[in-house]
Design a protein around this motif. Structure first.
Motif, short mmCIF file in Angstrom:
data_model
loop_
_atom_site.label_atom_id
_atom_site.label_comp_id
_atom_site.label_asym_id
_atom_site.label_seq_id
_atom_site.Cartn_x
_atom_site.Cartn_y
_atom_site.Cartn_z
N HIS A 111 0.70 -1.05 0.26
CA HIS A 111 -0.04 0.18 -0.11
C HIS A 111 0.75 0.97 0.37
N ALA A 112 0.70 1.92 -0.68
CA ALA A 112 1.67 3.25 -1.38
C ALA A 112 1.35 4.06 -0.66
N GLN A 113 0.28 4.71 0.18
CA GLN A 113 -0.19 5.59 0.64
C GLN A 113 -0.46 5.88 2.06
N PRO A 114 0.24 6.22 2.78
CA PRO A 114 -0.07 6.71 4.51
C PRO A 114 -0.97 5.68 5.21
N LEU A 115 -0.56 5.11 6.49
CA LEU A 115 -1.12 4.43 6.92
C LEU A 115 -1.67 4.76 8.62
N HIS A 116 -2.89 5.27 9.18
CA HIS A 116 -2.56 6.10 10.26
C HIS A 116 -3.57 5.64 11.45
N ALA A 117 -3.03 5.07 12.44
CA ALA A 117 -3.47 4.76 13.70
C ALA A 117 -3.48 6.06 15.26
N ALA A 118 -4.42 5.91 15.58
CA ALA A 118 -4.79 6.87 16.54
C ALA A 118 -4.48 6.26 17.62
N THR A 119 -4.61 5.06 18.22
CA THR A 119 -3.82 4.68 18.94
C THR A 119 -2.85 3.13 18.64
N VAL A 120 -2.13 3.17 19.39
CA VAL A 120 -0.79 1.55 18.70
C VAL A 120 -0.64 1.01 20.84
N SER A 121 -1.46 -0.47 20.53
CA SER A 121 -1.18 -1.64 21.17
C SER A 121 -1.16 -2.63 21.48
N GLY A 122 -0.41 -3.03 22.47
CA GLY A 122 0.61 -4.53 22.34
C GLY A 122 1.24 -4.71 22.17
N VAL A 123 2.00 -3.46 22.00
CA VAL A 123 3.71 -3.64 22.11
C VAL A 123 4.33 -4.63 22.02
N ARG A 124 5.63 -5.09 21.44
CA ARG A 124 6.88 -5.43 21.66
C ARG A 124 7.96 -5.34 21.08
N ALA A 125 8.89 -4.94 21.94
CA ALA A 125 10.00 -4.48 21.75
C ALA A 125 11.01 -5.20 22.64
N PRO B 195 11.43 -3.36 28.22
CA PRO B 195 10.28 -2.81 28.41
C PRO B 195 10.50 -1.24 28.19
N GLU B 196 11.78 -0.39 28.76
CA GLU B 196 11.62 1.16 27.37
C GLU B 196 11.25 2.00 26.87
N GLY B 197 11.11 0.34 25.73
CA GLY B 197 10.78 0.39 24.10
C GLY B 197 9.31 0.53 23.78
N GLU B 198 9.32 -0.39 24.86
CA GLU B 198 8.09 -0.66 24.51
C GLU B 198 6.64 0.29 25.48
N ALA B 199 6.77 0.67 26.54
CA ALA B 199 6.55 1.87 27.15
C ALA B 199 6.44 3.44 25.93
N ALA B 200 7.49 3.56 25.75
CA ALA B 200 8.17 4.10 25.00
C ALA B 200 6.63 4.77 23.71
N VAL B 201 6.38 3.58 23.34
CA VAL B 201 5.56 3.26 22.07
C VAL B 201 4.16 3.21 22.80
#
Length: 108
Positions: free
Chosen positions: A39-53, A56-62
């Motif tokens: 998909h060459a068009q932008p993708l936007h999400a209001a909230t990111v959840s379920g982050v794995r990094a 723990p600091e990387g997860e909390a930052a996102v």
């Protein structure tokens, strides 16, 4: 032929081509199907959840932030069974994830 199985879906950014090369180089080629679309068009999400990094600091930052990608790939790995209950299917998804971010620490 209709593919059947349990899909595990991802949205992947510009790193997709290189990650796929790593995935194929694993030599596993055990997955029964993979579907993707660019998909060459932008993708936007209001909230990111379920982050794995990697930390723990990387997860909390996102976690809870917004998302904006200028382009992306929608990928569906179709495994024979649910990766949460089938070890083979889990290994296929883990191989895919490891190609982008390293070994998984927990199921998707």
């Amino acid at each position: 032929m209709d593919l059947t199985g349990h899909p595990t879906d991802f949205v992947v950014g510009a790193s997709f081509p290189e990650g796929m090369r790593r995935f194929v180089r694993l030599g596993r080629q055990r997955w029964p199907g993979m579907f993707l679309s660019h998909h060459a068009q932008p993708l936007h999400a209001a909230t990111v959840s379920g982050v794995r990094a990697s930390s723990p600091e990387g997860e909390a930052a996102v976690e809870g932030t917004g998302l904006l990608l200028s382009e992306y790939y929608a990928v569906s790995i179709v495994a024979p069974e649910d990766p949460d209950t089938d070890p083979f299917s889990r290994s296929v998804v883990d191989d895919f994830l490891a190609s982008f971010v390293g070994p998984t620490a927990a199921p998707v």
